[in-house]
Design a protein around this motif. Structure first.
Motif, mmCIF file in Angstrom:
data_model
loop_
_atom_site.group_PDB
_atom_site.id
_atom_site.type_symbol
_atom_site.label_atom_id
_atom_site.label_comp_id
_atom_site.label_asym_id
_atom_site.label_seq_id
_atom_site.Cartn_x
_atom_site.Cartn_y
_atom_site.Cartn_z
ATOM 1 N N MET A 1 6.019 -32.469 38.419
ATOM 2 C CA MET A 1 4.584 -32.179 38.317
ATOM 3 C C MET A 1 4.150 -31.390 39.557
ATOM 4 N N ASP A 2 3.403 -30.328 39.337
ATOM 5 C CA ASP A 2 2.883 -29.539 40.461
ATOM 6 C C ASP A 2 1.425 -29.179 40.167
ATOM 7 N N PHE A 3 0.761 -28.581 41.171
ATOM 8 C CA PHE A 3 -0.669 -28.296 41.016
ATOM 9 C C PHE A 3 -0.925 -27.220 39.959
ATOM 10 N N ARG A 4 -0.012 -26.268 39.829
ATOM 11 C CA ARG A 4 -0.181 -25.248 38.793
ATOM 12 C C ARG A 4 -0.140 -25.889 37.416
ATOM 13 N N SER A 5 0.784 -26.824 37.206
ATOM 14 C CA SER A 5 0.859 -27.513 35.917
ATOM 15 C C SER A 5 -0.424 -28.295 35.650
ATOM 16 N N LEU A 6 -0.971 -28.942 36.689
ATOM 17 C CA LEU A 6 -2.208 -29.684 36.522
ATOM 18 C C LEU A 6 -3.374 -28.755 36.199
ATOM 19 N N GLN A 7 -3.379 -27.562 36.815
ATOM 20 C CA GLN A 7 -4.437 -26.595 36.513
ATOM 21 C C GLN A 7 -4.385 -26.172 35.044
ATOM 22 N N LEU A 8 -3.173 -25.918 34.557
ATOM 23 C CA LEU A 8 -3.022 -25.529 33.156
ATOM 24 C C LEU A 8 -3.438 -26.674 32.234
ATOM 25 N N PHE A 9 -3.013 -27.877 32.587
ATOM 26 C CA PHE A 9 -3.395 -29.038 31.775
ATOM 27 C C PHE A 9 -4.909 -29.211 31.750
ATOM 28 N N ASN A 10 -5.549 -29.099 32.910
ATOM 29 C CA ASN A 10 -6.999 -29.288 32.985
ATOM 30 C C ASN A 10 -7.752 -28.286 32.114
ATOM 31 N N HIS A 11 -7.306 -27.035 32.181
ATOM 32 C CA HIS A 11 -7.983 -26.024 31.384
ATOM 33 C C HIS A 11 -7.811 -26.313 29.897
ATOM 34 N N LEU A 12 -6.587 -26.670 29.500
ATOM 35 C CA LEU A 12 -6.326 -26.958 28.088
ATOM 36 C C LEU A 12 -7.098 -28.203 27.634
ATOM 37 N N ALA A 13 -7.220 -29.188 28.528
ATOM 38 C CA ALA A 13 -7.965 -30.397 28.180
ATOM 39 C C ALA A 13 -9.432 -30.098 27.963
ATOM 40 N N THR A 14 -9.901 -29.002 28.560
ATOM 41 C CA THR A 14 -11.299 -28.604 28.381
ATOM 42 C C THR A 14 -11.463 -27.691 27.167
ATOM 43 N N SER A 15 -10.560 -26.696 27.050
ATOM 44 C CA SER A 15 -10.691 -25.717 25.947
ATOM 45 C C SER A 15 -10.190 -26.274 24.623
ATOM 46 N N LEU A 16 -9.161 -27.144 24.712
ATOM 47 C CA LEU A 16 -8.516 -27.691 23.508
ATOM 48 C C LEU A 16 -8.046 -26.574 22.572
ATOM 49 N N HIS A 17 -7.590 -25.479 23.219
ATOM 50 C CA HIS A 17 -7.097 -24.335 22.441
ATOM 51 C C HIS A 17 -6.001 -23.655 23.249
ATOM 52 N N PHE A 18 -4.757 -23.716 22.759
ATOM 53 C CA PHE A 18 -3.622 -23.169 23.503
ATOM 54 C C PHE A 18 -3.793 -21.677 23.745
ATOM 55 N N GLY A 19 -4.263 -20.948 22.754
ATOM 56 C CA GLY A 19 -4.412 -19.501 22.913
ATOM 57 C C GLY A 19 -5.447 -19.146 23.971
ATOM 58 N N ASP A 20 -6.591 -19.833 23.932
ATOM 59 C CA ASP A 20 -7.648 -19.535 24.909
ATOM 60 C C ASP A 20 -7.188 -19.852 26.335
ATOM 61 N N THR A 21 -6.515 -20.986 26.501
ATOM 62 C CA THR A 21 -6.051 -21.368 27.838
ATOM 63 C C THR A 21 -4.976 -20.407 28.328
ATOM 64 N N ALA A 22 -4.046 -20.050 27.461
ATOM 65 C CA ALA A 22 -2.982 -19.120 27.849
ATOM 66 C C ALA A 22 -3.580 -17.799 28.322
ATOM 67 N N GLN A 23 -4.573 -17.293 27.595
ATOM 68 C CA GLN A 23 -5.190 -16.031 27.974
ATOM 69 C C GLN A 23 -5.966 -16.170 29.287
ATOM 70 N N ALA A 24 -6.725 -17.251 29.426
ATOM 71 C CA ALA A 24 -7.554 -17.427 30.614
ATOM 72 C C ALA A 24 -6.723 -17.670 31.870
ATOM 73 N N MET A 25 -5.560 -18.317 31.692
ATOM 74 C CA MET A 25 -4.742 -18.684 32.853
ATOM 75 C C MET A 25 -3.567 -17.734 33.064
ATOM 76 N N TYR A 26 -3.547 -16.628 32.300
ATOM 77 C CA TYR A 26 -2.548 -15.565 32.470
ATOM 78 C C TYR A 26 -1.114 -16.075 32.304
ATOM 79 N N VAL A 27 -0.899 -16.873 31.258
ATOM 80 C CA VAL A 27 0.457 -17.290 30.895
ATOM 81 C C VAL A 27 0.626 -17.056 29.401
ATOM 82 N N SER A 28 1.846 -17.054 28.976
ATOM 83 C CA SER A 28 2.094 -16.910 27.534
ATOM 84 C C SER A 28 1.913 -18.262 26.859
ATOM 85 N N PRO A 29 1.590 -18.268 25.561
ATOM 86 C CA PRO A 29 1.460 -19.546 24.843
ATOM 87 C C PRO A 29 2.721 -20.390 24.924
ATOM 88 N N SER A 30 3.867 -19.738 24.889
ATOM 89 C CA SER A 30 5.123 -20.503 24.949
ATOM 90 C C SER A 30 5.296 -21.160 26.319
#
Length: 290
Positions: A1-30
């Motif tokens: 577990m690292d802070f980047r992973s927590l940031q991604l988790f937090n955003h997804l927990a708020t958006s509840l949408h993998f595509g939106d979080t991936a785009q906002a956090m500059y990562v691929s959905p995979s």
């Protein structure tokens, strides 16, 4: 577990949408999916409920969200604090002043400076205020609490603190309360050896046609108070010196309305005025400090 992973988790927990979080956090959905899967593997529980239409947090996911929100907040605060420490002023600054000034003016000034710049060490030297200018000129100190005089060297910078009045004092036992009671041919005078008080006092004597009967010339205004208290004569001293003297109750102040005060302030070399430590000292809000 690292802070980047927590940031991604937090955003997804708020958006509840993998595509939106991936785009906002500059990562691929995979990549996002792999991060969430790794978190679930590390924690040994599911964090999200997924189906073809929606994503929702599990009970465990809500617990991790509370933890990660606090952890990320503290991480950001830590980074901010460390940056402040890195940017904060460091080093040592030397200051010269009289014993009286160290009691009357310096405490409030240093309190404000220490609050703003806790990483700076202050070296304080006390002595005869008449030596303040020379101490700065000879670079024996960075700053001095000094008296501005008409002949102050032009290579010095002066930042005023306040005007200090001079008062005439006499031994209490002599029962002198008015100028008209003084016989300048009989009452002896204690004078400073050098410095602004001497210059101003002699200027006042000259304006009033008085040739003072000098009993003694002493070093420092504090010594004048002591000599007067011991009934060696009368003398002019800065009021701030008298206010902080243990001998104040042994002398009487005689009103003198037309003697000039002198400006007290901080001085340094013009060439050092903008050095970070000195500049920070000169930029203090002295009025509010006192």
């Amino acid at each position: 577990m690292d802070f980047r992973s927590l940031q991604l988790f937090n955003h997804l927990a708020t958006s509840l949408h993998f595509g939106d979080t991936a785009q906002a956090m500059y990562v691929s959905p995979s990549t996002l999916s792999r991060v969430i899967q790794r978190l679930e593997d590390e924690l040994g529980c599911s964090l999200f409920k997924r189906d073809n239409r929606k994503v929702a947090l599990t009970h465990s996911g809500h617990k991790l969200l509370a933890f990660s929100t606090q952890a990320l907040k503290e991480w950001q605060q830590l980074k901010a604090n460390l940056k402040e420490d890195e940017d904060a002023l460091q080093g040592e600054i030397s200051l010269f002043c009289s014993v009286t000034a160290s009691q009357s003016h310096l405490p409030a000034i240093l309190r404000q400076f220490r609050q703003q710049h806790p990483g700076v060490d202050i070296r304080l030297v006390t002595g005869d205020p008449a030596l303040s200018i020379d101490k700065v000129k000879q670079q024996e100190c960075d700053l001095a609490i000094a008296i501005h005089t008409p002949d102050m060297p032009t290579d010095l910078y002066f930042s005023p603190l306040e005007d200090v009045p001079l008062v005439l004092i006499a031994p209490k036992e002599w029962r002198l309360t008015q100028l008209s009671q003084i016989d300048w041919t009989q009452h002896q005078v204690v004078m400073p050896e050098h410095g602004p008080t001497r210059r101003i006092a002699y200027h006042w004597f000259a304006e009033h046609g008085v040739r003072p009967n000098v009993y003694a010339s002493v070093g420092g205004n504090e010594a004048i108070v002591s000599m007067v208290a011991l009934e060696c004569g009368i003398g002019f001293v800065p009021k701030v010196v008298l206010d902080h003297s243990s001998m104040a109750n042994s002398v009487t102040q005689i009103p003198v309305k037309d003697i000039e005060p002198y400006p007290l302030g901080l001085c340094c070399l013009q060439t050092k005025q903008h050095e970070p430590l000195i500049d920070a000292f000169l930029k203090l809000d002295i009025a509010s400090a006192r």
